[in-house]
Design a protein around this motif. Sequence first.
Motif, PDB file in Angstrom:
ATOM      1  N   GLY A   1     -19.275   1.960 -18.269  1.00 19.79           N
ATOM      2  CA  GLY A   1     -18.735   0.603 -18.228  1.00 19.79           C
ATOM      3  C   GLY A   1     -17.224   0.544 -18.367  1.00 19.79           C
ATOM      4  O   GLY A   1     -16.548  -0.245 -17.701  1.00 19.79           O
TER       5      GLY A   1
ATOM      6  N   SER B   1     -22.776   2.025 -14.678  1.00 22.72           N
ATOM      7  CA  SER B   1     -23.183   1.115 -15.758  1.00 22.72           C
ATOM      8  C   SER B   1     -22.663  -0.282 -15.464  1.00 22.72           C
ATOM      9  O   SER B   1     -21.936  -0.497 -14.491  1.00 22.72           O
TER      10      SER B   1
ATOM     11  N   GLU C   1     -26.494   2.720 -23.735  1.00 19.86           N
ATOM     12  CA  GLU C   1     -25.802   3.906 -23.212  1.00 19.86           C
ATOM     13  C   GLU C   1     -26.728   4.797 -22.394  1.00 19.86           C
ATOM     14  O   GLU C   1     -26.459   5.977 -22.185  1.00 19.86           O
TER      15      GLU C   1
HETATM   16 MG    MG Z   1     -21.644   2.242 -21.465  1.00 24.52          MG
END
Ligand code: MG
Length: 420
Positions: free
Chosen positions: A8, A35, A199
């Motif tokens: 991300g 992500s 995650e």
């Molecule tokens: Mg992440």
Amino acid sequence: MKVYKFGGASVRNADGVRNLHKIIGDERNLFVIVSAMGKTTNALERVFEGVQKGDRTLCAEQIAALREYHAAIVDDLWHGPTRLERVEELFGELERIASETVYRPEDAELWYDTIVAFGELISTTIISEYLRFAGTENGWIDMRRCILTEQRHKDAAVDLEASARRLRDELAGRPETVFVGQGFIGGAPDGTTTTLGREGSDYSAAVVANILDAESMSVWKDVDGVLNADPKIFPDAVQIAELNYLDTIELAYSGAQIIHPRTIKPLQNKNIPLYVRPFGDKRKPGTVIRGMSAPVDVPILILKKDQMLLTIRSRDFSFVLEEKFASIFSLLERFRIKANLIHNSAVNLSLCVDNTWHMDEAVEALREAGFDVMKTSDMELLTIRGYTDELWRRYARGPQVFIRQATQATVRVVRKRNRN
Ligand code: MG
Ligand code: ASP
């Protein structure tokens, strides 16, 4: 085939997406796992909370902010106001779910997964379209159809065999040589959306690497590689050039934010090397994780935060021993509580656990089952592999230390949270 994974932070803005394109360069036979952008998953967790509490305003505010955030990235990438139809549709679907869901507490995990999955669906849609716009033909893959998981929400494990068939079928006959798919999400046997745990995109990428017999997997991160400690917490952190699978699993399990703990197994099974590489500079070597690397020669410090210490004692003072262990652990499993450290004495069983949603219910159930339970919050779990006398003196002693477990190589300390 190679697998690239972008987290991300790497795609949190338009520059990040352009950089992703640059890193792909003229690489072909590539599967790119992405992500959700920036902190999108956190915001979607708040949307879910809104659904949970029936707070429509909270949902609407969060979704509006997410729309704006993604729209700004799109406008920047396309050099002017641009609407991507598929992105609009996804936001429409999300809005509909947030406003029409009839929420029941027993479906908490199902709705959580359904909602947070939008982060990855939106990010990959934008990125796939941008790559095409920028000249890189690619295929967008809906990983909800390709990564089949167990029937369990919020922290599902992948059914590797079933996923292998699906993913291979999906790719068979497609003309593209670059694919873009969502990390973190999959589909349950009943067709609903699942997620692989926060995650979890690393794990997705490893599963894809395994299925496609990739020559390597690279995780592009906003750090130079794997460090021996979090530099924000421990000064003097240094970079590790090579790690073996076993050390990596131990580190991930202890809470090192290197990689999702489930990532290594699919790679190890096929002996696929994993590179952790700096997003900002393709020339830097990063860290390589593979089977053959020698054990690391610097101490490694890992701090797992937001822990709770549960001290469990049988009310009739019978020893908390084998047969009691079984009932305690199956109860914790039912509430999805993971014990990160276990310590027992004649009458007590102490568990250092992640502080999760179902903690109060679990404690209640333990009490009903005849145990006294003491909860101590604000705890942390510190693991030091390869400790030195100095590290021991600095971190493994003192009044804030509640439990200390040591082997020759590793010391683990449950301590009161450090307030600085
Ligand atoms: Mg992440
Ligand atoms: N977007 C998910 C998260 O933030 C998955 C991931 O980043 O790997 O946890």
